[in-house]
Design a protein around this motif. Structure first.
Motif, PDB file in Angstrom:
ATOM      1  N   THR A 171       0.826  -1.210   0.000  1.00  0.00           N
ATOM      2  CA  THR A 171       0.000   0.000   0.000  1.00  0.00           C
ATOM      3  C   THR A 171       0.858   1.257   0.000  1.00  0.00           C
ATOM      4  OG1 THR A 171      -1.690  -1.200   1.239  1.00  0.00           O
ATOM      5  CG2 THR A 171      -1.850   1.199   1.227  1.00  0.00           C
ATOM      6  N   GLU A 184      -1.934   0.809  -9.500  1.00  0.00           N
ATOM      7  CA  GLU A 184      -2.643   1.084  -8.264  1.00  0.00           C
ATOM      8  C   GLU A 184      -2.449  -0.069  -7.267  1.00  0.00           C
ATOM      9  OE1 GLU A 184      -4.149   3.906  -7.676  1.00  0.00           O
ATOM     10  OE2 GLU A 184      -3.818   4.694  -9.697  1.00  0.00           O
ATOM     11  N   THR A 185      -2.633   0.268  -5.991  1.00  0.00           N
ATOM     12  CA  THR A 185      -2.495  -0.744  -4.940  1.00  0.00           C
ATOM     13  C   THR A 185      -3.498  -1.887  -5.141  1.00  0.00           C
ATOM     14  OG1 THR A 185      -1.764   0.941  -3.374  1.00  0.00           O
ATOM     15  CG2 THR A 185      -2.601  -1.125  -2.460  1.00  0.00           C
ATOM     16  N   THR A 186      -4.713  -1.542  -5.609  1.00  0.00           N
ATOM     17  CA  THR A 186      -5.756  -2.552  -5.780  1.00  0.00           C
ATOM     18  C   THR A 186      -5.321  -3.654  -6.748  1.00  0.00           C
ATOM     19  OG1 THR A 186      -7.422  -0.863  -5.422  1.00  0.00           O
ATOM     20  CG2 THR A 186      -8.169  -2.925  -6.406  1.00  0.00           C
ATOM     21  N   THR A 189      -2.838  -5.991  -4.869  1.00  0.00           N
ATOM     22  CA  THR A 189      -3.383  -6.755  -3.747  1.00  0.00           C
ATOM     23  C   THR A 189      -4.533  -7.676  -4.158  1.00  0.00           C
ATOM     24  OG1 THR A 189      -4.832  -4.884  -3.198  1.00  0.00           O
ATOM     25  CG2 THR A 189      -2.743  -5.056  -2.008  1.00  0.00           C
TER      26      THR A 189
END
Length: 342
Positions: A171, A184-186, A189
């Motif tokens: 993150t 992006e972090t999404t 993860t």
């Protein structure tokens, strides 16, 4: 049991082919199964009377086919890694994402992007992912060796803590570095296959296929290891050496997979556990069956991820987690009922 294994293997093969065909045809540009077949035949030099527009052929060959192949490779690799980890730690709860191994691969791949190495060399991100996965795996193994009576709960708890810590790092990195390509972090993860093209397939396929085959060659020794370290040593299997070999190979398949697709959780838990109930724990059969099962699961998850709320797209890991999360609690309850983790 032999007939059941044949039925399961045949069924899984048919399901994988069907999932690929549907996934190749569904999307903003609709392509019928007969048109999919016509494009493949044309690429092999066989012309048919089936009409296919240039747009359909371009979408199929340039966008959807590499995406579908990556979903097959990643699903297969994660399921195989799950079987191998459960074998060497003798714990059905062992799984690359649960133990933080995929998070280690993701952090290392992100650092390769931040350093600019991933842009210069196609192999940089997967290589970094392999090293990150290997580092986490070796930490877990060191705790496993030092734990009293090789307590498997220690491995799971250590993995959960590592996973939480590395999740914070995942993150943090996009927030600090605004490097192009970091994304992006999404994505990291929850995973996904959007934007993946043929170079991703060329890099991932050799590592995933070769490492999976080498893990399959270890199947007889993994079967012996399931009897316990003492019995395995008595029967001529070096448990320490076998675990190190399996750790290196599972790190390779995991690193090569998540470097391009991010974390797709619970594939290595759901697929082996379901197939173990159907065909038993023999690794010689469980590993190839899990490869097919993982490929099918992730291919279908990717199909739903890009069509459920089209034109928007869901992260693939969201769907696999919705299936795997409840199953994890079922396994946990079974372990509690037995009074032990294995």
């Amino acid at each position: 049991m032999k007939a059941r294994r044949v039925i399961v293997a045949t069924s899984l093969t048919i399901l994988v082919v069907a999932a690929c065909t549907v996934s190749l045809g569904r999307g903003a540009v609709s392509i019928a199964p007969s048109q999919v077949a016509a494009v493949f035949l044309r690429k092999m030099g066989v012309e048919t009377s089936i009409a296919v527009t240039p747009l359909q052929e371009s979408v199929l060959w340039t966008i959807r086919l590499p995406r579908v192949l990556m979903s097959l490779l990643v699903g297969s690799a994660l399921a195989v890694a799950g079987v191998a980890l459960q074998g060497i730690f003798r714990n059905p709860l062992a799984e690359p994402s649960l133990l933080g191994i995929t998070s280690g691969a993701v952090v290392a791949s992100m650092l390769a992007v931040v350093a600019g190495a991933a842009k210069r060399h196609a192999w940089a991100a997967p290589l970094a992912g392999f090293l990150g996965a290997l580092a986490v795996s070796l930490v877990l193994y060191s705790f496993f060796r030092r734990a009293p009576r090789r307590d498997v709960a220690t491995v799971v708890l250590t993995g959960v803590i590592i996973n939480v810590f590395l999740g914070a790092v995942i993150t943090l990195l996009p927030a600090i570095f605004r490097t192009a390509g970091l994304g992006e972090t999404t994505f990291w993860t929850m995973g996904g296959f959007g934007g993946l093209t043929w170079p991703s397939v060329y890099v991932t396929a050799p590592a995933a296929v070769v490492a999976s085959l080498l893990l399959w060659r270890l199947s007889p020794q993994l079967n012996v290891l399931s009897l316990g370290d003492s019995d395995a040593e008595y029967l001529g299997v070096d448990a320490h050496r076998l675990r190190l070999q399996a750790i290196v190979l599972t790190s390779l398949v995991t690193g090569a997979s998540v470097a391009f697709a991010g974390v797709i959780a619970f594939v290595g838990l759901v697929v082996p556990h379901a197939l173990r109930l159907l065909i038993g724990p023999d690794h010689r059969h469980l590993l190839p069956a899990s490869a097919l099962g993982g490929a099918f699961m992730v291919c279908v998850a990717d199909l739903f991820a890009r069509t459920l709320i089209a034109p928007s797209e869901l992260p693939v890991g969201v769907l696999t987690t919705l299936v795997g999360g409840p199953l994890f609690f079922v396994l946990l309850r079974q372990a509690q009922a037995k009074g032990r983790w294995v």
